[in-house]
Write an enzyme that holds these catalytic residues in place. Structure first.
Site, PDB file in Angstrom:
ATOM      1  N   ASP A 167     -57.197 -73.698  48.758  1.00  0.00           N
ATOM      2  CA  ASP A 167     -58.617 -73.821  49.092  1.00  0.00           C
ATOM      3  C   ASP A 167     -58.796 -74.246  50.548  1.00  0.00           C
ATOM      4  O   ASP A 167     -59.630 -73.703  51.281  1.00  0.00           O
ATOM      5  CB  ASP A 167     -59.286 -74.860  48.189  1.00  0.00           C
ATOM      6  CG  ASP A 167     -59.863 -74.249  46.925  1.00  0.00           C
ATOM      7  OD1 ASP A 167     -60.207 -73.061  46.937  1.00  0.00           O
ATOM      8  OD2 ASP A 167     -59.973 -74.970  45.928  1.00  0.00           O
ATOM      9  N   LEU A 168     -58.046 -75.257  50.946  1.00  0.00           N
ATOM     10  CA  LEU A 168     -58.188 -75.776  52.310  1.00  0.00           C
ATOM     11  C   LEU A 168     -57.732 -74.745  53.335  1.00  0.00           C
ATOM     12  O   LEU A 168     -58.358 -74.582  54.385  1.00  0.00           O
ATOM     13  CB  LEU A 168     -57.386 -77.072  52.454  1.00  0.00           C
ATOM     14  CG  LEU A 168     -57.921 -78.241  51.619  1.00  0.00           C
ATOM     15  CD1 LEU A 168     -56.931 -79.398  51.609  1.00  0.00           C
ATOM     16  CD2 LEU A 168     -59.275 -78.713  52.132  1.00  0.00           C
TER      17      LEU A 168
END
Length: 408
Positions: A167-168
């Protein structure tokens, strides 16, 4: 003279939940962009996501990822609310007309709907999978192969990760996409339709590390527990029961480790008896268990503070193991020691540990601030960006299309 932030004047509309899109919006805001997060009335699906504040019950997660953004709340079940989001995303201006969203399957927010209003719109859509299927970080990770490489060597059970790393990383891909598209539009007046699938981010990252090529040639890699793969690196327990991580990547670091621990002669004897070239990563990796066994007694016989001092003095590459509670306590005691972290008073929560952007521009951190309450900026944004007057805002509020405090 204080220099302007790099993205000062740029306006980004964010209609995204969870981590990838919001983390991109936060990064863009910390570079100086005006980021306007749009949520449904009452908040999106991530508005109450854990962790929650024990004191107030508010989401620490939501209030951390949405710092330094303006907050607009709209009734997106109604056409009038959807029209306002489209208007915000396609508002005029050379540095406007930028939308980041993860709203898959909403035809009313399609690229075609946006481009019909503003042909040079920049639309960056985060997807789960490129085929339109749903996925989140943890389901993507399980399918990437990484979970089967993680964990104790004695176990064959897949190990999930805690950090939403994909996600990051996807969030930073979104930032790159926005900046690249904006640069192209500045030069060519062309907009951009960009789609980024979370599953693609994970597969591309693992492929770029050479791990799939390795598997194609040699089969599945065995697990190594806390040992570094392809070089020497492992954790050691101290006399206090703490652990330190030691890594060797260069000849100087290898020499420093022998000097710090007084094991240089023993390590030389190991090399002579095995015929291993311990001056190389390959040689040290092959003998990692024996090297660990030689070094472990030195660590086990000494308190943590003495271990830290000796490793640092010799120039060993090492790091302590700390819990999140220990990091928080250290920041409270010495806030100046970790300048990327910052204390912020978050309305509705109280004092929280926040963070500057890790990017230091002109030798300075970005600074940080709190998150706005859900919908707090609805009226000002509609007036500033869309030119609505107080009567328009009052009418929309009365009709249940917007939320937030009355216009002032």
């Amino acid at each position: 003279m204080e220099l302007a932030a790099p993205l000062a004047g740029v306006r980004v509309i964010e209609f995204a939940s969870f981590v990838a899109g919001p983390s991109a919006g936060l990064a863009l805001a910390q570079l100086g962009a005006e980021v306007i997060r749009v949520d449904p009335l009452g908040g999106n699906v991530d508005h109450r996501r854990w962790p929650l504040s024990e004191a107030t019950g508010e989401s620490l997660y939501w209030n951390s990822l949405n710092r330094e953004k303006r907050s607009v709340a709209l009734n997106l079940r109604e056409e009038a609310g959807r029209d306002l989001l489209l208007a915000l995303a396609t508002a005029p201006g050379p540095d406007a007309g930028i939308l980041v969203d993860n709203a898959v399957g909403r035809d009313w927010l399609s690229y075609e709907a946006l481009a019909a209003r503003r042909p040079d719109v920049i639309s960056v859509k985060v997807q789960g999978r490129a085929d339109g299927g749903a996925a989140v970080d943890y389901t993507v990770n399980s399918g990437s192969g990484v979970a089967n490489m993680t964990g104790p060597a004695s176990s064959s059970v897949p190990v999930n990760h805690v950090l939403p790393a994909w996600d990051l990383l996807c969030g930073q891909e979104v930032v790159s996409a926005v900046l690249a598209a904006l640069r192209r539009r500045d030069r060519t007046d062309q907009g951009a339709r960009i789609e980024i699938a979370l599953a693609d981010v994970a597969l591309a990252a693992v492929a770029n590390l050479g791990w799939y090529s390795e598997a194609a040639e040699s089969g599945e890699r065995s697990r190594h527990g806390n040992h570094l793969y392809g070089a020497f690196g492992v954790d050691f327990a101290t006399a206090d029961g703490d652990h330190v991580m030691v890594v060797v990547l260069t000849p100087r670091q290898w020499s420093a480790l022998g000097t710090a621990t007084g094991t240089a002669e023993s390590l030389a004897a190991l090399a002579a008896s095995t015929g291993a070239d311990l001056s190389t990563d390959e040689g040290r990796y092959a003998q990692r268990d024996r090297i660990e066994a030689l070094l472990a007694p030195w660590f086990a016989a000494r308190p943590t503070a003495q271990v830290h001092a000796a490793l640092t003095a010799a120039g060993v590459l090492w790091g302590p193991y700390r819990s999140t509670a220990e990091v928080a306590a250290e920041f409270a005691a010495h806030p100046e020691a970790t300048r990327v972290l910052a204390a912020v008073e978050q309305p509705g929560v109280g004092p929280v540990i926040s963070a500057n952007s890790p990017m230091r521009l002109d030798e300075a951190y970005s600074g940080t601030g709190p998150a706005a309450a859900l919908g707090a900026d609805t009226a000002p944004v509609l007036r500033e960006v869309l030119g609505l007057d107080d009567a328009d805002v009052t009418r929309l509020r009365s009709a249940g299309i917007i939320a937030g405090p009355p216009a002032t």
